[in-house]
Scaffold this motif. Structure first.
Motif, PDB file in Angstrom:
ATOM      1  N   MET A  96      22.683 107.774 -77.385  1.00 12.93           N
ATOM      2  CA  MET A  96      23.301 107.293 -78.650  1.00 12.93           C
ATOM      3  C   MET A  96      23.720 108.712 -79.419  1.00 12.93           C
ATOM      4  O   MET A  96      24.170 108.896 -80.377  1.00 12.93           O
ATOM      5  CB  MET A  96      22.944 106.454 -79.492  1.00 12.93           C
ATOM      6  CG  MET A  96      22.723 105.243 -78.770  1.00 12.93           C
ATOM      7  SD  MET A  96      22.321 103.698 -79.942  1.00 12.93           S
ATOM      8  CE  MET A  96      23.829 103.683 -80.813  1.00 12.93           C
ATOM      9  N   GLU A  97      23.124 110.095 -78.764  1.00 15.76           N
ATOM     10  CA  GLU A  97      23.116 111.081 -79.665  1.00 15.76           C
ATOM     11  C   GLU A  97      24.546 111.758 -79.102  1.00 15.76           C
ATOM     12  O   GLU A  97      24.844 112.185 -77.868  1.00 15.76           O
ATOM     13  CB  GLU A  97      21.931 112.073 -79.047  1.00 15.76           C
ATOM     14  CG  GLU A  97      20.731 111.457 -79.543  1.00 15.76           C
ATOM     15  CD  GLU A  97      19.594 112.437 -79.034  1.00 15.76           C
ATOM     16  OE1 GLU A  97      19.906 113.560 -78.160  1.00 15.76           O
ATOM     17  OE2 GLU A  97      18.185 112.280 -79.621  1.00 15.76           O
ATOM     18  N   LYS A  98      25.189 112.140 -80.200  1.00 13.65           N
ATOM     19  CA  LYS A  98      26.384 112.757 -79.830  1.00 13.65           C
ATOM     20  C   LYS A  98      26.226 114.354 -79.804  1.00 13.65           C
ATOM     21  O   LYS A  98      25.496 114.765 -80.701  1.00 13.65           O
ATOM     22  CB  LYS A  98      27.606 112.464 -81.193  1.00 13.65           C
ATOM     23  CG  LYS A  98      27.959 111.037 -81.148  1.00 13.65           C
ATOM     24  CD  LYS A  98      28.899 110.725 -82.187  1.00 13.65           C
ATOM     25  CE  LYS A  98      29.255 109.431 -82.383  1.00 13.65           C
ATOM     26  NZ  LYS A  98      30.198 108.939 -83.537  1.00 13.65           N
ATOM     27  N   ARG A  99      27.069 114.955 -78.814  1.00 15.23           N
ATOM     28  CA  ARG A  99      26.877 116.433 -78.453  1.00 15.23           C
ATOM     29  C   ARG A  99      27.935 117.055 -79.654  1.00 15.23           C
ATOM     30  O   ARG A  99      28.966 116.671 -79.835  1.00 15.23           O
ATOM     31  CB  ARG A  99      27.421 116.740 -77.260  1.00 15.23           C
ATOM     32  CG  ARG A  99      26.499 115.989 -76.252  1.00 15.23           C
ATOM     33  CD  ARG A  99      24.621 116.283 -76.506  1.00 15.23           C
ATOM     34  NE  ARG A  99      23.995 115.238 -75.838  1.00 15.23           N
ATOM     35  CZ  ARG A  99      23.590 115.217 -74.527  1.00 15.23           C
ATOM     36  NH1 ARG A  99      24.333 116.048 -73.696  1.00 15.23           N
ATOM     37  NH2 ARG A  99      22.842 114.323 -74.115  1.00 15.23           N
ATOM     38  N   ASP A 100      27.582 118.268 -80.330  1.00 15.51           N
ATOM     39  CA  ASP A 100      28.458 119.088 -80.923  1.00 15.51           C
ATOM     40  C   ASP A 100      29.781 119.590 -80.279  1.00 15.51           C
ATOM     41  O   ASP A 100      30.693 120.063 -80.741  1.00 15.51           O
ATOM     42  CB  ASP A 100      27.548 120.321 -81.426  1.00 15.51           C
ATOM     43  CG  ASP A 100      26.495 119.811 -82.476  1.00 15.51           C
ATOM     44  OD1 ASP A 100      26.712 118.668 -83.138  1.00 15.51           O
ATOM     45  OD2 ASP A 100      25.533 120.357 -82.610  1.00 15.51           O
ATOM     46  N   SER A 101      29.349 120.088 -78.948  1.00 16.44           N
ATOM     47  CA  SER A 101      30.567 120.477 -78.131  1.00 16.44           C
ATOM     48  C   SER A 101      30.504 119.743 -77.022  1.00 16.44           C
ATOM     49  O   SER A 101      29.769 118.666 -76.405  1.00 16.44           O
ATOM     50  CB  SER A 101      30.271 122.136 -77.693  1.00 16.44           C
ATOM     51  OG  SER A 101      28.956 122.216 -77.064  1.00 16.44           O
ATOM     52  N   MET A 102      31.717 119.799 -76.333  1.00 17.96           N
ATOM     53  CA  MET A 102      32.082 118.960 -74.823  1.00 17.96           C
ATOM     54  C   MET A 102      32.324 120.189 -73.839  1.00 17.96           C
ATOM     55  O   MET A 102      33.536 120.824 -73.719  1.00 17.96           O
ATOM     56  CB  MET A 102      33.257 118.352 -75.065  1.00 17.96           C
ATOM     57  CG  MET A 102      33.709 117.535 -74.064  1.00 17.96           C
ATOM     58  SD  MET A 102      32.521 116.007 -73.686  1.00 17.96           S
ATOM     59  CE  MET A 102      32.832 115.128 -75.197  1.00 17.96           C
ATOM     60  N   ASN A 103      31.224 120.562 -73.125  1.00 17.06           N
ATOM     61  CA  ASN A 103      31.026 121.472 -72.020  1.00 17.06           C
ATOM     62  C   ASN A 103      31.433 121.006 -70.769  1.00 17.06           C
ATOM     63  O   ASN A 103      32.006 121.522 -69.783  1.00 17.06           O
ATOM     64  CB  ASN A 103      30.290 122.726 -72.277  1.00 17.06           C
ATOM     65  CG  ASN A 103      30.120 123.143 -73.591  1.00 17.06           C
ATOM     66  OD1 ASN A 103      30.953 123.828 -73.829  1.00 17.06           O
ATOM     67  ND2 ASN A 103      28.882 123.162 -74.070  1.00 17.06           N
ATOM     68  N   GLY A 104      30.783 119.768 -70.759  1.00 14.98           N
ATOM     69  CA  GLY A 104      30.998 119.153 -69.160  1.00 14.98           C
ATOM     70  C   GLY A 104      30.781 117.696 -69.423  1.00 14.98           C
ATOM     71  O   GLY A 104      30.386 117.039 -70.198  1.00 14.98           O
ATOM     72  N   VAL A 105      31.622 117.054 -68.561  1.00 17.37           N
ATOM     73  CA  VAL A 105      31.711 115.411 -68.538  1.00 17.37           C
ATOM     74  C   VAL A 105      31.348 114.946 -67.047  1.00 17.37           C
ATOM     75  O   VAL A 105      31.603 115.472 -66.260  1.00 17.37           O
ATOM     76  CB  VAL A 105      32.935 115.025 -69.106  1.00 17.37           C
ATOM     77  CG1 VAL A 105      33.166 115.387 -70.682  1.00 17.37           C
ATOM     78  CG2 VAL A 105      34.086 115.388 -68.205  1.00 17.37           C
ATOM     79  N   GLY A 106      30.983 113.663 -67.152  1.00 13.32           N
ATOM     80  CA  GLY A 106      30.876 113.065 -66.027  1.00 13.32           C
ATOM     81  C   GLY A 106      31.809 111.930 -65.821  1.00 13.32           C
ATOM     82  O   GLY A 106      32.152 111.380 -66.826  1.00 13.32           O
ATOM     83  N   LEU A 107      32.376 111.607 -64.419  1.00 14.60           N
ATOM     84  CA  LEU A 107      33.206 110.517 -64.268  1.00 14.60           C
ATOM     85  C   LEU A 107      32.633 109.675 -63.172  1.00 14.60           C
ATOM     86  O   LEU A 107      32.523 110.100 -62.151  1.00 14.60           O
ATOM     87  CB  LEU A 107      34.588 111.267 -63.966  1.00 14.60           C
ATOM     88  CG  LEU A 107      35.811 110.345 -63.905  1.00 14.60           C
ATOM     89  CD1 LEU A 107      35.934 109.146 -64.789  1.00 14.60           C
ATOM     90  CD2 LEU A 107      37.059 111.016 -63.513  1.00 14.60           C
TER      91      LEU A 107
END
Length: 304
Positions: free
Chosen positions: A68-79
């Protein structure tokens, strides 16, 4: 104009094709009922797990699970992409992959690294053709989803999220609405929203404002061995339930789409047979008329 023999051969060929599509329609109708029952049976389980998780986290607001921890930046995602293993199910896979490819392009435009898990051979083939970064896969899922096989594939994405290699995990599948309608869906799996609202009711962009779900009264539980361990295991079970439900939804959508597609093919084959039969009758009548004319002409020539 084609000859009588050629038209008769075409009619037989279309009739044989219609027999196949009719049989496939009946098989899909039989499997569809079982797939729908399995899908409907799974929905209450996922809902109840979500409700219990909400109650536990409200009872222990001081503990924040890594999911549930939100990241400050979005550098990579999984799909995680859920498709079928077989074809002949109309535009089910095409519609879903069109949505997935559009989202992949969005990630690339924002310079966000992407790693993909493919559940189903059709999606795997498309992702291979575009040279996607496939980190895990599961194909030949059969008619009944097996949770053990699904866990092995999605664990790669969950571990990458826990280790900080990716900042979010998304799930793409075909949501079953009814027999005639299946909706391609793209939702965020991780990080979990603070209220754990129903993921199927969310859009694909779940980063913004979220609806908080709170109970109107407090809950008191006895934990064994401790509250943290129970919450950890419960949230993991919740993720597994969401993925399992996504595969069950896709399988129900597959059988429904295949039944509709095969019925349309059978109906079209019948129309083609009727048209060919009409052409055959006209050609045969023309040939008979020509033969009669030749006989009459020959007899008249002999008499004269």
């Amino acid at each position: 104009m084609a000859g009588i023999k050629e038209i008769r051969t075409k009619i037989r060929s279309v009739q044989n094709t219609r027999k196949i599509t009719k049989a496939m329609e009946m098989v899909a109708a039989s499997k569809m009922r079982k797939a729908q029952d399995r899908m409907y049976a799974g929905r209450p389980y996922a809902t109840k797990v979500r409700e219990i998780a909400i109650h536990l986290m409200q009872a222990h607001p001081e503990y924040t699970h890594p999911y549930m921890e939100k990241r400050d930046s979005m550098n990579g995602v999984g799909l995680i992409v859920v498709t079928t293993d077989k074809g002949l199910c109309g535009g089910l896979n095409t519609n879903l992959m069109r949505l997935v490819l559009a989202r992949i392009n969005d990630f690339h435009e924002k310079n966000i690294a992407l790693q993909v898990t493919a559940l189903g051979a059709k999606g795997l083939g498309t992702l291979n053709r575009i040279n996607a970064n496939i980190v895990s896969e599961a194909t030949d899922l059969g008619d009944v989803p097996e949770l053990n096989r699904l866990i092995g594939a999605i664990k790669v994405q969950i571990d990458a999220y826990i280790e900080g290699e990716i900042d979010a995990v998304y799930l793409a599948t075909s949501r079953f609405i009814n027999t005639m309608r299946q909706e391609p869906t793209f939702v965020r799996l991780l990080p979990l929203p603070s209220g754990l609202e129903d993921p199927w009711q969310q859009g694909d962009d779940m980063i913004g404002e979220e609806v908080q779900i709170k109970s109107t009264y407090g809950w008191d539980y006895l934990y064994e061995p401790d509250a943290t361990s129970v919450i950890d295991d419960l949230l993991l079970r919740y993720l597994e339930a969401v993925v399992y439900q996504a595969v069950a939804e896709n399988m129900a959508s597959e059988q429904s789409a295949r039944m509709v597609a095969m019925k349309a093919a059978s109906d079209n084959a019948k129309e083609v047979i009727d048209d060919l039969q009409l052409v055959y009758n006209k050609t045969r009548q023309a040939a008979i008329t020509k033969e009669i004319s030749e006989i009459v002409g020959g007899a008249a020539a002999v008499q004269s």
